[in-house]
Scaffold this motif. Structure first.
Motif, PDB file in Angstrom:
ATOM      1  N   ASP A  40       0.828  -1.207   0.000  1.00 57.57           N
ATOM      2  CA  ASP A  40       0.000   0.000   0.000  1.00 57.57           C
ATOM      3  C   ASP A  40       0.863   1.257   0.000  1.00 57.57           C
ATOM      4  N   GLU A  41       1.927   1.242   0.800  1.00 53.84           N
ATOM      5  CA  GLU A  41       2.814   2.413   0.871  1.00 53.84           C
ATOM      6  C   GLU A  41       3.558   2.617  -0.445  1.00 53.84           C
ATOM      7  N   THR A  42       3.965   1.516  -1.074  1.00 53.20           N
ATOM      8  CA  THR A  42       4.637   1.605  -2.373  1.00 53.20           C
ATOM      9  C   THR A  42       3.735   2.260  -3.409  1.00 53.20           C
ATOM     10  N   ALA A  44       1.093   4.184  -2.849  1.00 50.89           N
ATOM     11  CA  ALA A  44       0.748   5.556  -2.462  1.00 50.89           C
ATOM     12  C   ALA A  44       1.904   6.523  -2.683  1.00 50.89           C
ATOM     13  N   SER A  45       3.128   6.073  -2.396  1.00 51.12           N
ATOM     14  CA  SER A  45       4.286   6.975  -2.463  1.00 51.12           C
ATOM     15  C   SER A  45       4.959   7.005  -3.828  1.00 51.12           C
ATOM     16  N   GLY A  46       4.803   5.908  -4.599  1.00 47.35           N
ATOM     17  CA  GLY A  46       5.513   5.812  -5.866  1.00 47.35           C
ATOM     18  C   GLY A  46       6.967   5.417  -5.702  1.00 47.35           C
ATOM     19  N   GLU A  47       7.351   5.035  -4.480  1.00 41.25           N
ATOM     20  CA  GLU A  47       8.708   4.570  -4.203  1.00 41.25           C
ATOM     21  C   GLU A  47       8.647   3.207  -3.525  1.00 41.25           C
ATOM     22  N   THR A  49       8.767   0.260  -1.226  1.00 43.37           N
ATOM     23  CA  THR A  49       8.803   0.035   0.214  1.00 43.37           C
ATOM     24  C   THR A  49       8.656  -1.462   0.450  1.00 43.37           C
ATOM     25  N   ARG A  60      11.522   1.840   3.553  1.00 39.96           N
ATOM     26  CA  ARG A  60      11.505   2.392   2.212  1.00 39.96           C
ATOM     27  C   ARG A  60      12.926   2.430   1.685  1.00 39.96           C
ATOM     28  N   GLU A  63      16.013   5.214   2.285  1.00 37.85           N
ATOM     29  CA  GLU A  63      15.751   6.144   3.389  1.00 37.85           C
ATOM     30  C   GLU A  63      17.034   6.716   3.969  1.00 37.85           C
ATOM     31  N   ARG A  68      17.077   5.470  -3.950  1.00 36.65           N
ATOM     32  CA  ARG A  68      15.663   5.126  -3.994  1.00 36.65           C
ATOM     33  C   ARG A  68      15.302   4.396  -5.283  1.00 36.65           C
ATOM     34  N   SER A  70      12.176   4.396  -7.838  1.00 31.38           N
ATOM     35  CA  SER A  70      10.904   4.989  -8.254  1.00 31.38           C
ATOM     36  C   SER A  70      10.102   3.974  -9.057  1.00 31.38           C
TER      37      SER A  70
END
Length: 206
Positions: A40-42, A44-47, A49, A60, A63, A68, A70
């Motif tokens: 879900d975090e991946t 939502a953030s586009g990065e 996790t 993530r 960090e 990172r 993308s």
């Protein structure tokens, strides 16, 4: 983007394996895991996790290192219990400082063309007095087009009168200059590959 509710997290005790792949070179960068929250975090953030089994929690990528990942695309396998995550990496994917966690070898096959394309884009920002690529680009599209024409002729001549090594070398020069020309015109290798893919698709019944 994928619907997390369609994945089978139960099969892996709450985790799904994730093959992380460079979207440009198609090189496999690492194998990681996600739980539902990390996925879900991946999204939502586009990065990217992941869930770290050694740390026992989410993290993530990048960090602390800044390296990172993308997100470009996220696809599940046929059993909905594994993922392929294609990314645009910023820096090395491996904590050892290598591009991939699977050895130090760079991208192979068509991936080398994508790596060359990235190198050309980087050299385009260099001082023309210090870089042949930057100088060629600074001369404009007509000059680059002329070089593509010259290299095309040299490839043709090498194919008739040269050795295999001569032909391979001239073909490499042609590919390099063609990628420079695409860059100058604001195009990428992916645009060419999409044309080839479209030509390979079966024609619609008429």
């Amino acid at each position: 983007m994928i619907d997390p509710s369609t994945l089978d997290f139960a099969k892996g005790d709450g985790l799904v394996p994730v093959v992380v792949q460079d979207a440009a070179t198609l090189q496999v960068l690492t194998l990681a895991y996600m739980d539902r929250a990390a996925l879900d975090e991946t999204i939502a953030s586009g990065e990217a996790t992941f869930f770290s089994r050694s740390r026992g929690g989410r993290w993530r990528k990048g960090e602390t290192s800044g390296n990172r990942l993308s997100v470009v695309s996220l696809v599940a396998d046929c059993d909905a219990d594994a993922l392929v995550l294609r990314v645009e990496p910023v820096g090395p994917a491996c904590h050892l400082g290598t591009t991939s966690c699977f050895g130090s070898e760079d991208a192979t096959g068509v991936g080398r063309l994508a790596r060359l394309e990235a190198t050309i884009a980087g050299r385009a920002r260099a001082d023309p007095s210090e870089s042949w690529t930057a100088r060629l680009i600074a001369d404009g599209v007509s000059r680059v087009a002329q070089k593509v024409g010259e290299e095309g002729v040299e490839v043709a001549l090498a194919s008739v009168t040269g050795s295999d090594a001569d032909l391979a070398g001239e073909a490499a020069d042609l590919i390099y200059h063609l990628l420079v020309l695409l860059h100058v015109r604001g195009l990428r290798l992916a645009d060419v590959l999409e044309v080839l893919a479209a030509r390979a698709r079966p024609a619609a019944p008429g």
